[in-house]
Design a protein around this motif. Structure first.
Motif, PDB file in Angstrom:
ATOM      1  N   ASP A  60      49.120  39.681  45.191  1.00 62.08           N
ATOM      2  CA  ASP A  60      48.345  40.794  45.092  1.00 62.08           C
ATOM      3  C   ASP A  60      47.596  40.895  43.808  1.00 62.08           C
ATOM      4  OD1 ASP A  60      48.969  41.904  47.600  1.00 62.08           O
ATOM      5  OD2 ASP A  60      50.928  42.822  46.472  1.00 62.08           O
ATOM      6  N   GLU A  61      46.398  41.135  43.821  1.00 65.34           N
ATOM      7  CA  GLU A  61      45.439  41.173  42.755  1.00 65.34           C
ATOM      8  C   GLU A  61      44.278  42.198  42.841  1.00 65.34           C
ATOM      9  OE1 GLU A  61      45.142  36.669  40.803  1.00 65.34           O
ATOM     10  OE2 GLU A  61      43.481  37.114  42.300  1.00 65.34           O
ATOM     11  N   SER A  62      44.101  42.991  41.892  1.00 63.53           N
ATOM     12  CA  SER A  62      43.132  43.985  41.756  1.00 63.53           C
ATOM     13  C   SER A  62      42.516  44.304  40.476  1.00 63.53           C
ATOM     14  CB  SER A  62      43.882  45.385  42.441  1.00 63.53           C
ATOM     15  OG  SER A  62      44.685  45.809  41.350  1.00 63.53           O
ATOM     16  N   GLY A  63      41.118  44.429  40.420  1.00 64.83           N
ATOM     17  CA  GLY A  63      40.380  44.771  39.190  1.00 64.83           C
ATOM     18  C   GLY A  63      39.309  43.801  39.208  1.00 64.83           C
ATOM     19  N   TRP A  64      38.958  43.671  37.938  1.00 62.30           N
ATOM     20  CA  TRP A  64      38.074  42.548  37.495  1.00 62.30           C
ATOM     21  C   TRP A  64      38.403  41.327  37.512  1.00 62.30           C
ATOM     22  CZ3 TRP A  64      36.058  40.569  32.308  1.00 62.30           C
ATOM     23  CH2 TRP A  64      34.906  39.990  32.483  1.00 62.30           C
ATOM     24  N   PHE A  65      37.717  40.259  38.321  1.00 62.27           N
ATOM     25  CA  PHE A  65      38.249  38.946  38.272  1.00 62.27           C
ATOM     26  C   PHE A  65      37.468  38.085  37.346  1.00 62.27           C
ATOM     27  CE2 PHE A  65      39.416  40.700  42.317  1.00 62.27           C
ATOM     28  CZ  PHE A  65      40.566  40.164  42.623  1.00 62.27           C
ATOM     29  N   GLY A  66      37.012  38.605  36.252  1.00 61.72           N
ATOM     30  CA  GLY A  66      36.486  37.729  35.445  1.00 61.72           C
ATOM     31  C   GLY A  66      35.032  37.406  35.313  1.00 61.72           C
ATOM     32  N   SER A  67      34.338  36.944  34.065  1.00 62.08           N
ATOM     33  CA  SER A  67      33.046  36.780  34.153  1.00 62.08           C
ATOM     34  C   SER A  67      32.401  35.726  35.179  1.00 62.08           C
ATOM     35  CB  SER A  67      32.298  36.307  32.817  1.00 62.08           C
ATOM     36  OG  SER A  67      33.078  35.196  32.234  1.00 62.08           O
ATOM     37  N   HIS A  68      33.144  34.540  35.468  1.00 60.43           N
ATOM     38  CA  HIS A  68      32.557  33.672  36.415  1.00 60.43           C
ATOM     39  C   HIS A  68      32.222  34.115  37.713  1.00 60.43           C
ATOM     40  CE1 HIS A  68      32.279  29.737  38.128  1.00 60.43           C
ATOM     41  NE2 HIS A  68      32.581  29.862  39.271  1.00 60.43           N
ATOM     42  N   SER A  69      33.132  34.996  38.317  1.00 64.88           N
ATOM     43  CA  SER A  69      32.775  35.691  39.486  1.00 64.88           C
ATOM     44  C   SER A  69      32.057  36.995  39.443  1.00 64.88           C
ATOM     45  CB  SER A  69      33.987  35.729  40.589  1.00 64.88           C
ATOM     46  OG  SER A  69      34.832  36.634  40.106  1.00 64.88           O
ATOM     47  N   ASP A  70      32.356  37.745  38.393  1.00 62.75           N
ATOM     48  CA  ASP A  70      31.893  39.023  38.337  1.00 62.75           C
ATOM     49  C   ASP A  70      32.219  39.939  39.191  1.00 62.75           C
ATOM     50  OD1 ASP A  70      30.878  40.897  36.201  1.00 62.75           O
ATOM     51  OD2 ASP A  70      28.797  40.527  36.981  1.00 62.75           O
ATOM     52  N   ALA A  71      33.487  39.982  39.982  1.00 63.54           N
ATOM     53  CA  ALA A  71      33.755  40.566  41.087  1.00 63.54           C
ATOM     54  C   ALA A  71      34.585  41.359  40.743  1.00 63.54           C
ATOM     55  CB  ALA A  71      34.193  39.713  42.294  1.00 63.54           C
ATOM     56  N   VAL A  72      34.798  42.782  41.145  1.00 60.43           N
ATOM     57  CA  VAL A  72      35.708  43.789  41.374  1.00 60.43           C
ATOM     58  C   VAL A  72      36.144  44.141  42.586  1.00 60.43           C
ATOM     59  CG1 VAL A  72      36.202  46.464  40.595  1.00 60.43           C
ATOM     60  CG2 VAL A  72      34.535  44.808  39.078  1.00 60.43           C
ATOM     61  N   GLY A  73      37.407  44.055  42.805  1.00 57.75           N
ATOM     62  CA  GLY A  73      38.087  44.435  44.131  1.00 57.75           C
ATOM     63  C   GLY A  73      39.611  44.116  44.104  1.00 57.75           C
ATOM     64  N   ASP A  74      40.035  43.683  45.363  1.00 59.96           N
ATOM     65  CA  ASP A  74      41.322  44.007  45.753  1.00 59.96           C
ATOM     66  C   ASP A  74      41.705  42.599  46.563  1.00 59.96           C
ATOM     67  OD1 ASP A  74      42.683  46.265  44.686  1.00 59.96           O
ATOM     68  OD2 ASP A  74      41.137  47.009  45.895  1.00 59.96           O
ATOM     69  N   ILE A  75      42.747  41.760  46.360  1.00 61.38           N
ATOM     70  CA  ILE A  75      43.357  40.830  47.150  1.00 61.38           C
ATOM     71  C   ILE A  75      44.685  40.762  47.547  1.00 61.38           C
ATOM     72  CG2 ILE A  75      43.721  38.294  47.334  1.00 61.38           C
ATOM     73  CD1 ILE A  75      41.229  37.645  45.530  1.00 61.38           C
ATOM     74  N   ASP A  76      44.956  40.860  48.771  1.00 59.88           N
ATOM     75  CA  ASP A  76      46.306  40.885  49.054  1.00 59.88           C
ATOM     76  C   ASP A  76      46.538  39.945  50.120  1.00 59.88           C
ATOM     77  OD1 ASP A  76      46.877  43.510  48.179  1.00 59.88           O
ATOM     78  OD2 ASP A  76      45.888  44.597  49.600  1.00 59.88           O
ATOM     79  N   ARG A  77      47.558  39.101  49.758  1.00 58.44           N
ATOM     80  CA  ARG A  77      48.032  37.854  50.571  1.00 58.44           C
ATOM     81  C   ARG A  77      49.414  37.935  50.941  1.00 58.44           C
ATOM     82  NH1 ARG A  77      44.841  32.936  51.273  1.00 58.44           N
ATOM     83  NH2 ARG A  77      46.264  31.541  52.166  1.00 58.44           N
ATOM     84  N   THR A  78      49.877  37.678  52.170  1.00 59.74           N
ATOM     85  CA  THR A  78      51.235  37.396  52.345  1.00 59.74           C
ATOM     86  C   THR A  78      51.238  36.143  53.303  1.00 59.74           C
ATOM     87  OG1 THR A  78      51.254  38.847  54.110  1.00 59.74           O
ATOM     88  CG2 THR A  78      52.106  39.587  52.284  1.00 59.74           C
ATOM     89  N   GLU A  79      52.327  35.272  52.974  1.00 62.20           N
ATOM     90  CA  GLU A  79      52.470  34.122  53.866  1.00 62.20           C
ATOM     91  C   GLU A  79      53.922  33.977  54.366  1.00 62.20           C
ATOM     92  OE1 GLU A  79      51.198  30.700  51.943  1.00 62.20           O
ATOM     93  OE2 GLU A  79      49.197  31.389  51.470  1.00 62.20           O
TER      94      GLU A  79
END
Length: 163
Positions: free
Chosen positions: A56-75
């Motif tokens: 799980d990741e959330s927040g600002w993903f850095g200057s390369h993507s300049d994206a703000v959001g959430d990633i949830d992954r289960t495997e």
């Protein structure tokens, strides 16, 4: 005495804060739990196992993507493998991994970046290993095939050198 069982657990938690960025934070939580058993009494040492992963990741993903959001992954992955000697210092270690993937991406930049996916994936792993020295140094040439798409699944070269 013939069966070797391995339990492995990993956990990572990271938090970052930013000034002047599109979001003031970034948080990551990662965890895996793996159980594997191998029949060491057979010449090809067949093994089977299961692995559970959460990411799980959330927040600002850095200057390369300049994206703000959430990633949830289960495997959840079930796997089987062999150790196939091809000499005194070399062996194949083919494996089959079948994984149930559940991914949910949500980004503030718009729904075109969002992803909500649940699917089965299968991969054939084909690592070839060569022992380089008596201390356990190993060279691995690793290729894989994505069976769910019948496509090249990637490859890499690894050198493991104990210090």
């Amino acid at each position: 005495g013939r069966w070797a069982t391995t339990l492995r657990a990993e956990f990572e938690r990271a938090e970052r804060s930013f000034d002047g960025a599109p979001a003031d934070r970034f948080d990551r939580t990662y965890g895996t739990f793996t159980v594997e058993t191998r029949d060491t009494g057979r010449s090809k040492q067949p093994g089977v196992g299961i692995r559970w992963l959460t990411f799980d990741e959330s927040g600002w993903f850095g200057s390369h993507s300049d994206a703000v959001g959430d990633i949830d992954r289960t495997e959840t992955t079930v796997f089987a493998s062999l150790l196939w000697p091809v000499g005194d210092n070399a062996w194949w270690e083919p494996g089959l991994h079948v994984t149930r993937v559940d991914v949910d991406h949500r980004f503030a930049q718009g729904p075109w970046r969002d992803r909500d996916q649940e699917e089965w994936q299968a991969k054939l792993l084909l690592p070839w290993r060569v022992r380089l020295n008596s201390e356990g140094g190993t060279l691995t040439l690793h290729a894989s095939v994505r069976l769910h798409e019948f496509d090249f699944g990637g490859g890499n070269i690894q050198i493991h050198w104990p210090l």
